[in-house]
Write a protein that holds these residues in place. Structure first.
Motif, PDB file in Angstrom:
ATOM      1  N   ASN A  65       0.844  -1.216   0.000  1.00 41.03           N
ATOM      2  CA  ASN A  65       0.000   0.000   0.000  1.00 41.03           C
ATOM      3  C   ASN A  65       0.873   1.258   0.000  1.00 41.03           C
ATOM      4  O   ASN A  65       1.781   1.384   0.821  1.00 41.03           O
ATOM      5  N   SER A  66       0.579   2.196  -0.891  1.00 42.16           N
ATOM      6  CA  SER A  66       1.411   3.401  -0.957  1.00 42.16           C
ATOM      7  C   SER A  66       1.235   4.268   0.295  1.00 42.16           C
ATOM      8  O   SER A  66       2.094   5.100   0.605  1.00 42.16           O
ATOM      9  N   GLU A  67       0.137   4.058   1.036  1.00 47.58           N
ATOM     10  CA  GLU A  67      -0.036   4.802   2.315  1.00 47.58           C
ATOM     11  C   GLU A  67       1.107   4.477   3.281  1.00 47.58           C
ATOM     12  O   GLU A  67       1.352   5.210   4.235  1.00 47.58           O
ATOM     13  N   LEU A  68       1.783   3.351   3.030  1.00 47.52           N
ATOM     14  CA  LEU A  68       2.856   2.947   3.951  1.00 47.52           C
ATOM     15  C   LEU A  68       4.231   3.435   3.481  1.00 47.52           C
ATOM     16  O   LEU A  68       5.241   3.135   4.110  1.00 47.52           O
ATOM     17  N   ASP A  69       4.273   4.206   2.388  1.00 45.74           N
ATOM     18  CA  ASP A  69       5.564   4.755   1.944  1.00 45.74           C
ATOM     19  C   ASP A  69       6.084   5.733   2.986  1.00 45.74           C
ATOM     20  O   ASP A  69       7.280   5.927   3.160  1.00 45.74           O
ATOM     21  N   GLN A  70       5.143   6.373   3.637  1.00 47.07           N
ATOM     22  CA  GLN A  70       5.492   7.322   4.704  1.00 47.07           C
ATOM     23  C   GLN A  70       5.015   6.719   6.036  1.00 47.07           C
ATOM     24  O   GLN A  70       3.884   6.274   6.124  1.00 47.07           O
ATOM     25  N   TYR A  71       5.905   6.722   7.020  1.00 47.59           N
ATOM     26  CA  TYR A  71       5.506   6.131   8.308  1.00 47.59           C
ATOM     27  C   TYR A  71       4.398   6.942   8.971  1.00 47.59           C
ATOM     28  O   TYR A  71       4.495   8.160   9.089  1.00 47.59           O
ATOM     29  N   THR A  72       3.356   6.235   9.378  1.00 45.26           N
ATOM     30  CA  THR A  72       2.390   6.800  10.317  1.00 45.26           C
ATOM     31  C   THR A  72       2.113   5.702  11.335  1.00 45.26           C
ATOM     32  O   THR A  72       2.136   4.519  10.996  1.00 45.26           O
TER      33      THR A  72
END
Ligand code: FAD
Length: 325
Positions: A65-72
């Motif tokens: 998932n591209s939402e996981l390219d940036q850590y949250t």
């Protein structure tokens, strides 16, 4: 008894961090012949499968998932939870990095499992997995093992050597689909602004040149940066230097800053307060430069130079330039 081990890959700016390879080495010890699975989050995971297999992964789970390219916190927590439910591991390992430190306690609480953080060694002793971690700000080490149940450990970077790459190894790779609805991620990262200089990453640096209040000004860091450039090193600082606004807090090493374990730590104009030592005393070789022969930093130094850093540091830079030319 063989175990199912899960490692969470630490990815920064699309690049795999070394601490993941160190987790794989510890994971291979812990697995005792069982399976070592690595979970990689983000759209670039496919590029990392080969390297991960060379360094000990048997199975790579890709959550692309591209939402996981940036850590949250929310995104990683949900993806990590899904991976754990699939793999059902007995041992879970992450780096003791910003990512591992944030997500691991949440996972431990969610699954009600034992957790040990900031480990510097993982060994098998009489069939039992033993985790070593510093206590009392690095003054002593404690060994921990768990009687039963799944255990989660975060590993301090630069302590457990990665294995030699074995290019004949190959791992299976599988995509895991995780539903991450936009409203389940409560943090919106708009922009990433790097505070530290674009040099070497402090927490994984093999060599660090660090400055204290003795550098006397922001300009006083220039000779340290020049030495660092010649050595391919990162620049760090004491809190004294940060408090005096000579440099950014992103460089702070110590109890309330970063914990580092480089091969070589060069402390310039740093007195050696216990809170600073907590962040660097496990460095493999420590060189201290201080004009006060009584400075506490000399008690942990392998090599001490009593002198003015503004004379000593440029001399070192010139000598290293000749040596490394
Ligand atoms: P100083 O103690 O002022 O030392 C400066 C040194 O430079 C002296 O030894 C002096 O002899 C030397 N010097 C001066 N001029 C020269 C020269 N020209 N050439 C060579 N040497 C020179 N500190 C940290 O570093 N990291 C932390 O994470 C941290 N966390 C803390 C948390 C808490 C709760 C508290 C209370 C404190 C914390 N501190 C931390 C602060 C710590 O106690 C010290 O105050 C701090 O480390 C001192 O920084 P310093 O060594 O640069 O400065």
């Amino acid at each position: 008894m063989s175990k199912n081990v899960l490692v969470l890959a630490d990815v920064r700016d699309g690049e795999l961090r070394n601490v993941t390879l160190e987790c794989l080495a510890a994971g291979t010890t812990a697995a005792e012949g069982g399976t070592v699975t690595v979970a990689v989050f983000g759209s670039k995971g496919n590029d990392m499968v080969e390297k991960l297999s060379h360094y000990g992964a048997d199975q790579v789970l890709l959550v692309t998932n591209s939402e996981l390219d940036q850590y949250t916190t929310d995104g990683y927590f949900q993806a990590f939870k899904a991976v754990i439910e699939k793999v059902n591991p007995e041992v879970i390992l992450t780096g003791h990095t910003a990512v591992g430190r944030d997500v691991s306690p949440r996972i431990a609480a969610r699954f009600d499992i034992g957790m040990v953080s900031d480990c510097t060694a993982v060994d098998l002793t009489e069939g039992r997995l033993v985790f070593t971690r510093p206590i009392y700000a690095g003054k002593a080490f404690v060994k921990k093992s768990f009687k039963e149940g799944t255990v989660l450990a975060t590993l301090r970077p630069n302590n457990i050597p990665a294995m030699e790459a074995d290019t004949s190894r190959s791992a299976t790779a599988e995509e895991l689909s995780v539903d991450l609805p936009a409203d389940s991620i409560r943090t919106l990262v708009k922009e990433l602004v790097r505070k530290a200089s674009d040099g070497v990453d402090l927490s994984e640096a093999r060599v660090i040149v660090s400055g204290g209040r003795g550098v006397k000004s922001a300009d006083g860091f220039k000779p340290l940066q020049e030495l660092a450039d010649v050595l391919g090193a990162a620049v760090g600082a004491s809190r004294g230097a940060c408090d005096a606004e000579y440099c950014d807090y992103a460089l702070q090493i110590g109890q309330t800053g970063k914990v580092v374990t480089p091969d070589l730590y060069i402390a310039c104009g740093i007195s050696g307060a216990i809170q600073h030592l907590a962040g660097m005393s496990n460095s493999k070789v420590i060189v201290a430069i201080n004009k006060d022969p009584e400075a506490s930093i000399f008690s942990v130094a392998d090599y001490g130079i009593v002198g003015d850093l503004f004379e000593v540091v440029p001399m070192l830079t010139e000598e290293f330039k000749k040596l490394l030319a």
